[in-house]
Design a protein around this motif. Structure first.
Motif, short mmCIF file in Angstrom:
data_model
loop_
_atom_site.label_atom_id
_atom_site.label_comp_id
_atom_site.label_asym_id
_atom_site.label_seq_id
_atom_site.Cartn_x
_atom_site.Cartn_y
_atom_site.Cartn_z
N GLY A 274 -30.91 71.72 7.10
CA GLY A 274 -31.30 72.42 8.33
C GLY A 274 -30.11 73.02 9.07
O GLY A 274 -30.23 74.05 9.72
N VAL A 275 -28.92 72.40 8.96
CA VAL A 275 -27.76 72.92 9.70
C VAL A 275 -27.35 74.31 9.18
O VAL A 275 -26.67 75.05 9.88
N LEU A 276 -27.80 74.63 7.98
CA LEU A 276 -27.43 75.94 7.42
C LEU A 276 -28.11 77.08 8.17
O LEU A 276 -27.70 78.24 8.03
N ASP A 277 -29.13 76.77 8.97
CA ASP A 277 -29.81 77.82 9.74
C ASP A 277 -28.87 78.50 10.74
O ASP A 277 -29.11 79.64 11.13
N THR A 278 -27.83 77.79 11.19
CA THR A 278 -26.90 78.41 12.14
C THR A 278 -25.69 79.03 11.45
O THR A 278 -24.84 79.63 12.10
N LEU A 279 -25.60 78.87 10.13
CA LEU A 279 -24.46 79.44 9.39
C LEU A 279 -24.60 80.96 9.32
O LEU A 279 -25.67 81.46 9.00
N PRO A 280 -23.53 81.71 9.63
CA PRO A 280 -23.62 83.17 9.51
C PRO A 280 -24.07 83.58 8.10
O PRO A 280 -23.64 82.98 7.11
N GLU A 281 -24.93 84.59 8.05
CA GLU A 281 -25.51 85.07 6.79
C GLU A 281 -24.44 85.33 5.70
O GLU A 281 -24.61 84.99 4.54
N ARG A 282 -23.34 85.93 6.12
CA ARG A 282 -22.29 86.26 5.14
C ARG A 282 -21.72 85.01 4.50
O ARG A 282 -21.40 84.99 3.30
N GLU A 283 -21.56 83.94 5.30
CA GLU A 283 -21.04 82.67 4.77
C GLU A 283 -22.05 82.05 3.81
O GLU A 283 -21.69 81.46 2.79
N PHE A 284 -23.34 82.16 4.16
CA PHE A 284 -24.37 81.60 3.28
C PHE A 284 -24.35 82.30 1.93
O PHE A 284 -24.36 81.67 0.87
N ARG A 285 -24.32 83.63 1.99
CA ARG A 285 -24.30 84.44 0.77
C ARG A 285 -23.10 84.08 -0.11
O ARG A 285 -23.20 83.97 -1.33
N ALA A 286 -21.94 83.91 0.54
CA ALA A 286 -20.72 83.58 -0.19
C ALA A 286 -20.89 82.23 -0.91
O ALA A 286 -20.52 82.07 -2.07
N GLY A 287 -21.47 81.26 -0.22
CA GLY A 287 -21.70 79.95 -0.85
C GLY A 287 -22.65 80.06 -2.03
O GLY A 287 -22.55 79.32 -3.01
N TYR A 288 -23.57 81.03 -1.94
CA TYR A 288 -24.55 81.22 -3.02
C TYR A 288 -23.87 81.59 -4.34
O TYR A 288 -24.38 81.27 -5.42
N ALA A 289 -22.74 82.27 -4.27
CA ALA A 289 -22.02 82.62 -5.51
C ALA A 289 -21.67 81.35 -6.29
O ALA A 289 -21.73 81.32 -7.52
N GLU A 290 -21.30 80.27 -5.55
CA GLU A 290 -20.97 79.02 -6.24
C GLU A 290 -22.23 78.36 -6.82
O GLU A 290 -22.18 77.73 -7.88
N VAL A 291 -23.36 78.53 -6.12
CA VAL A 291 -24.62 77.99 -6.64
C VAL A 291 -24.95 78.67 -7.97
O VAL A 291 -25.24 78.01 -8.97
N ALA A 292 -24.88 80.01 -7.98
CA ALA A 292 -25.16 80.76 -9.21
C ALA A 292 -24.19 80.34 -10.32
O ALA A 292 -24.56 80.26 -11.49
N LYS A 293 -22.94 80.05 -9.92
CA LYS A 293 -21.92 79.64 -10.90
C LYS A 293 -22.39 78.45 -11.74
O LYS A 293 -22.16 78.42 -12.95
N TYR A 294 -23.03 77.46 -11.11
CA TYR A 294 -23.46 76.27 -11.87
C TYR A 294 -24.46 76.64 -12.96
O TYR A 294 -24.42 76.09 -14.06
N GLY A 295 -25.34 77.58 -12.68
CA GLY A 295 -26.26 78.03 -13.72
C GLY A 295 -25.51 78.71 -14.84
O GLY A 295 -25.77 78.49 -16.02
N LEU A 296 -24.53 79.53 -14.45
CA LEU A 296 -23.79 80.30 -15.45
C LEU A 296 -22.90 79.41 -16.32
O LEU A 296 -22.66 79.71 -17.48
N ILE A 297 -22.43 78.28 -15.77
CA ILE A 297 -21.55 77.39 -16.55
C ILE A 297 -22.32 76.77 -17.72
O ILE A 297 -21.94 76.95 -18.87
N ASP A 298 -23.40 76.06 -17.41
CA ASP A 298 -24.07 75.34 -18.52
C ASP A 298 -25.56 75.09 -18.28
O ASP A 298 -26.13 74.20 -18.91
N ASP A 299 -26.18 75.84 -17.38
CA ASP A 299 -27.58 75.57 -17.07
C ASP A 299 -28.37 76.88 -16.97
O ASP A 299 -28.72 77.34 -15.89
N PRO A 300 -28.68 77.48 -18.14
CA PRO A 300 -29.37 78.78 -18.14
C PRO A 300 -30.74 78.71 -17.47
O PRO A 300 -31.17 79.69 -16.86
#
Ligand code: NAD
Ligand code: ZN
Length: 367
Positions: free
Chosen positions: A170-196
């Motif tokens: 829930g605390v992510l609701d106050t996070l600026p959109e740009r920061e959220f998007r940037a963190g999402y790159a790391e989320v996508a990274k985990y799929g790209l490493i070994d979890d298609p």
């Protein structure tokens, strides 16, 4: 109900709890993990305005003595001066060895507070309450703590595992959109490493992740579990853990060349471009299909992340400058460059002998 990712590190095993309203329940949860301990909260000015009051109320309700030190937000806070201030604030608040340093903030606060916890009284207990997406899926997992030196980023630090991590989605609701998007790159990274399958799931469900639906907690849990699994296999970064650097050899060069100016490029944005580079480079080397490289770029572009070097605001560098910046990276060993390459989505591997000339050729073609 919360999700729990258990990190089985022997005597230092701990839980990452992911759910809603965890800050309101922090007193109870910290009290259970570290009975009788007082808390030294380390946070920044943005969190002091938004989520610190709820944390303090929760600790008070649980009868936990607490003090806090508030730092300015931003990467510049990960420095010797603020490290000194934080250590002395903890000591000045009469915290003993068994007491807890609580990091309430993004990766900057987590790294700084964690390093203070590692060395004050030769090691205090440490609880992370990561408040940025990047901190929830990356920096709060793995036990790396530290500060920057004038010679470079993260050059002074220690491994220090937390006793507990509370990822309150829930605390992510106050996070600026740009920061959220940037963190999402790391989320996508985990799929790209070994979890298609996870990457394919993100392609279908990214809207829910961004909108704060139930998909968000699932994405965070999957990411934490992915990082925790690598950390458990390779706690001190001898081998496998290098896979987490997918896209990062490129990303670090872009950050260096934009002088770590977050107004131009934040870390996650550099990672997004770096991930696309890693896949396009792999395709250029004939390792992976152009179609997979296209999927990586397409997804990151769909969520609004930059994907090309030329798209970096104010970019005027060339291939030689990028190569120079890569050689300054601390992960580079004598001549050959270490890259994480991929045979496809979710099929990344460590390649230690990449010839600088082949990188040069790839970059010339990209620019
Ligand atoms: P950050 O800590 O600077 O946070 C980004 C900004 O968002 C800050 O201004 C912060 O005040 C604000 N913020 C955070 N949470 C908020 C919330 N819930 N509401 C409103 N504002 C909020 O940056 P970051 O991206 O979280 O972390 C980057 C740092 O993490 C870098 O220093 C990097 O080196 C480090 N890092 C460490 C590891 C590790 O393994 N230890 C891994 C990756 C990154
Ligand atoms: Zn990263």
């Amino acid at each position: 109900s919360d999700a729990i990712v258990h990190v089985p590190l022997g005597e230092r095993a701990y839980d990452i709890r992911i759910g809603h309203g965890l800050i309101e329940r922090a007193g109870e949860l910290i009290g259970a993990a570290t009975p009788g301990a007082a808390c030294a909260i380390v946070t920044d000015e943005n969190l002091a305005r938004t989520h610190l009051p709820a944390l303090e109320r929760s600790l008070e309700a649980a009868g936990i003595r607490h003090a806090q030190v508030v730092c300015p937000p931003g990467e510049a806070t990960k420095c010797y001066r603020w490290f000194e201030t934080v250590c002395d604030a903890i000591i000045g608040a009469r915290m003993e060895r068994g007491d807890v340093v609580v990091a309430l903030g993004g990766g900057v606060i987590g790294d700084l507070a964690g390093f203070a916890a590692a060395v004050v009284r030769r090691g205090m207990r440490f609880v992370q309450i990561p408040t940025s997406l990047l901190a929830q899926v990356d920096s709060s997992v793995g036990g790396k703590t530290g500060i920057n030196s004038p010679h470079g980023k993260n050059l002074v630090g220690a491994f220090h595992q937390p006793s507990l991590v509370l990822a309150d989605v829930g605390v992510l609701d106050t996070l600026p959109e740009r920061e959220f998007r940037a963190g999402y790159a790391e989320v996508a990274k985990y799929g790209l490493i070994d979890d298609p399958a996870f990457f394919a799931w993100l392609e279908e469900n990214h809207r829910g992740v961004f909108a704060g639906g139930p998909e968000r907690a699932h994405a965070i849990q999957t990411s934490c579990a992915a990082k925790a699994a690598v950390v458990v296999r390779d706690e001190t970064e001898q081998g496998d853990r290098a896979l987490l650097n997918l896209g990062h050899t490129f990303a670090h060069a872009f950050e260096r060349l934009t002088h770590y100016d977050g107004a131009r490029l934040v870390h996650g944005e550099a990672v997004a471009i770096g991930l696309v580079c890693a896949f396009r480079f792999s395709a250029a080397l004939g390792l992976c299909s152009g179609q997979d490289a296209g999927r990586v770029e397409g997804h990151l572009r769909t969520v609004g992340l930059p994907t090309r070097i030329r798209g970096i605001p104010g970019w005027d560098g060339d291939a030689a400058a990028i190569l120079d910046a890569m050689f300054q990276d601390k992960k580079v060993k004598r001549g050959a460059l270490t890259f994480i390459l991929a045979r496809g989505i979710g099929q990344s591997f460590i390649s230690r002998g990449v010839e600088p000339s082949s990188v040069r050729e790839f970059l010339d073609a990209e620019l």
